[in-house]
Design a protein around this motif. Structure first.
Motif, mmCIF file in Angstrom:
data_model
loop_
_atom_site.group_PDB
_atom_site.id
_atom_site.type_symbol
_atom_site.label_atom_id
_atom_site.label_comp_id
_atom_site.label_asym_id
_atom_site.label_seq_id
_atom_site.Cartn_x
_atom_site.Cartn_y
_atom_site.Cartn_z
ATOM 1 N N PHE A 54 0.806 -0.882 -0.310
ATOM 2 C CA PHE A 54 0.189 0.051 0.498
ATOM 3 C C PHE A 54 0.979 1.721 0.200
ATOM 4 C CE2 PHE A 54 -1.743 3.043 2.444
ATOM 5 C CZ PHE A 54 -3.274 3.431 1.548
ATOM 6 N N GLU A 55 1.755 1.557 0.936
ATOM 7 C CA GLU A 55 2.882 2.516 0.676
ATOM 8 C C GLU A 55 3.449 2.433 -0.353
ATOM 9 O OE1 GLU A 55 5.541 1.350 4.380
ATOM 10 O OE2 GLU A 55 3.488 1.668 5.136
ATOM 11 N N LEU A 56 3.990 1.354 -1.049
ATOM 12 C CA LEU A 56 4.727 1.945 -2.099
ATOM 13 C C LEU A 56 3.406 2.396 -2.974
ATOM 14 C CD1 LEU A 56 6.778 1.077 -4.291
ATOM 15 C CD2 LEU A 56 6.295 -1.326 -3.913
ATOM 16 N N SER A 57 2.986 2.025 -3.105
ATOM 17 C CA SER A 57 1.507 2.137 -3.817
ATOM 18 C C SER A 57 0.922 3.166 -3.950
ATOM 19 C CB SER A 57 -0.015 1.150 -3.893
ATOM 20 O OG SER A 57 -0.569 1.808 -4.962
ATOM 21 N N GLN A 58 0.825 4.514 -2.503
ATOM 22 C CA GLN A 58 0.699 5.265 -2.625
ATOM 23 C C GLN A 58 1.975 6.215 -3.043
ATOM 24 O OE1 GLN A 58 -0.030 6.568 1.163
ATOM 25 N NE2 GLN A 58 -1.438 7.574 1.027
ATOM 26 N N ALA A 59 2.919 6.030 -2.506
ATOM 27 C CA ALA A 59 4.008 7.617 -2.825
ATOM 28 C C ALA A 59 4.469 7.082 -4.640
ATOM 29 C CB ALA A 59 5.588 6.347 -2.449
ATOM 30 N N SER A 60 4.115 6.187 -5.163
ATOM 31 C CA SER A 60 4.697 5.531 -6.319
ATOM 32 C C SER A 60 3.274 6.748 -7.166
ATOM 33 C CB SER A 60 4.089 4.410 -6.951
ATOM 34 O OG SER A 60 5.286 3.587 -6.979
ATOM 35 N N ALA A 61 2.338 6.102 -6.532
ATOM 36 C CA ALA A 61 1.462 8.128 -7.058
ATOM 37 C C ALA A 61 1.278 9.138 -6.931
ATOM 38 C CB ALA A 61 -0.781 7.155 -7.014
ATOM 39 N N LEU A 62 2.354 9.371 -5.816
ATOM 40 C CA LEU A 62 2.014 10.239 -5.398
ATOM 41 C C LEU A 62 3.435 11.190 -6.539
ATOM 42 C CD1 LEU A 62 1.543 10.831 -1.629
ATOM 43 C CD2 LEU A 62 0.368 12.054 -2.938
ATOM 44 N N LEU A 63 4.523 10.097 -6.640
ATOM 45 C CA LEU A 63 5.028 11.052 -7.611
ATOM 46 C C LEU A 63 4.913 11.419 -9.101
ATOM 47 C CD1 LEU A 63 8.727 11.157 -7.843
ATOM 48 C CD2 LEU A 63 8.534 8.662 -8.551
ATOM 49 N N ASN A 64 3.771 10.017 -9.610
ATOM 50 C CA ASN A 64 3.219 10.298 -10.372
ATOM 51 C C ASN A 64 2.641 11.367 -10.323
ATOM 52 O OD1 ASN A 64 4.545 7.950 -11.425
ATOM 53 N ND2 ASN A 64 2.744 6.677 -11.802
ATOM 54 N N GLN A 65 1.382 11.792 -10.307
ATOM 55 C CA GLN A 65 0.968 12.921 -9.708
ATOM 56 C C GLN A 65 1.769 14.036 -9.776
ATOM 57 O OE1 GLN A 65 -1.560 13.385 -6.405
ATOM 58 N NE2 GLN A 65 -2.763 14.664 -7.423
ATOM 59 N N SER A 66 2.947 14.537 -8.615
ATOM 60 C CA SER A 66 3.600 15.156 -8.567
ATOM 61 C C SER A 66 4.403 16.164 -9.998
ATOM 62 C CB SER A 66 5.013 15.236 -7.923
ATOM 63 O OG SER A 66 4.103 15.162 -5.991
ATOM 64 N N SER A 67 5.145 14.594 -10.393
ATOM 65 C CA SER A 67 6.236 14.419 -11.872
ATOM 66 C C SER A 67 4.861 15.391 -13.266
ATOM 67 C CB SER A 67 6.785 13.489 -12.331
ATOM 68 O OG SER A 67 7.619 13.511 -11.407
ATOM 69 N N ALA A 68 3.557 15.192 -13.117
ATOM 70 C CA ALA A 68 3.053 15.787 -14.498
ATOM 71 C C ALA A 68 2.653 16.994 -13.569
ATOM 72 C CB ALA A 68 1.856 14.293 -14.157
ATOM 73 N N SER A 69 2.106 17.662 -12.314
ATOM 74 C CA SER A 69 2.319 19.068 -11.980
ATOM 75 C C SER A 69 3.358 19.269 -12.026
ATOM 76 C CB SER A 69 2.083 18.675 -11.019
ATOM 77 O OG SER A 69 1.534 20.106 -10.550
ATOM 78 N N LEU A 70 4.902 18.642 -12.088
ATOM 79 C CA LEU A 70 5.776 19.987 -12.501
ATOM 80 C C LEU A 70 5.451 19.978 -13.849
ATOM 81 C CD1 LEU A 70 8.528 20.563 -11.718
ATOM 82 C CD2 LEU A 70 8.900 19.027 -12.024
ATOM 83 N N ASP A 71 5.454 19.268 -14.805
ATOM 84 C CA ASP A 71 6.204 19.397 -16.321
ATOM 85 C C ASP A 71 4.771 20.329 -16.633
ATOM 86 O OD1 ASP A 71 7.531 17.554 -16.228
ATOM 87 O OD2 ASP A 71 5.925 15.652 -16.938
ATOM 88 N N GLN A 72 3.559 20.415 -16.027
ATOM 89 C CA GLN A 72 2.265 22.167 -16.152
ATOM 90 C C GLN A 72 2.979 22.730 -15.702
ATOM 91 O OE1 GLN A 72 -0.998 20.037 -14.078
ATOM 92 N NE2 GLN A 72 -1.879 19.090 -15.701
ATOM 93 N N VAL A 73 3.709 22.953 -14.556
ATOM 94 C CA VAL A 73 3.982 23.852 -14.274
ATOM 95 C C VAL A 73 5.553 24.594 -14.854
ATOM 96 C CG1 VAL A 73 5.266 25.341 -12.241
ATOM 97 C CG2 VAL A 73 3.350 23.941 -11.758
#
Length: 118
Positions: A54-73
């Motif tokens: 669960f922790e791995l899945s959650q951290a991976s999802a947050l990493l993907n979301q943050s990377s995509a957000s950084l791309d948008q910024v």
């Protein structure tokens, strides 16, 4: 006319936050992977395995979301540099200042936001 310098500063601040967050998320993923290697790999039957998964899945999802957000910024900062910031990528009309305040990285006016999901 919107104050694009103000938005540039907001975007730069958001960029710095994302850049600081990404290494922490990567470290969380590495720690979860390391814990998983030392644990029973049968996540379904090992109570600790399910937590680690669960922790791995959650951290991976947050990493993907943050990377995509950084791309948008970063794309928004590029639009400021190119002089196209504040204009809808679909219709070319100005993006309302209120929308830019809520989502300074958006390339879409409210009418085209659903199509671009931003």
């Amino acid at each position: 006319m919107a104050d694009f310098e103000r938005f540039r500063l907001l975007l730069e601040e958001e960029r710095q936050l994302k850049l600081a967050l990404l290494p922490a998320l990567r470290a969380d993923i590495a720690a979860a992977n390391s814990a998983r290697q030392g644990a029973n790999v049968d996540d379904e039957h090992d109570p600790e395995g399910a937590t680690i998964a669960f922790e791995l899945s959650q951290a991976s999802a947050l990493l993907n979301q943050s990377s995509a957000s950084l791309d948008q910024v970063e794309a928004a900062l590029a639009r400021i540099a190119a002089g196209t910031y504040g204009s809808c990528a679909v219709c070319g009309r100005p993006i309302a200042e209120g929308r830019l305040e809520a989502r300074p990285w958006t390339p879409y006016c409210i009418d085209h936001a659903a199509a671009g999901r931003s």
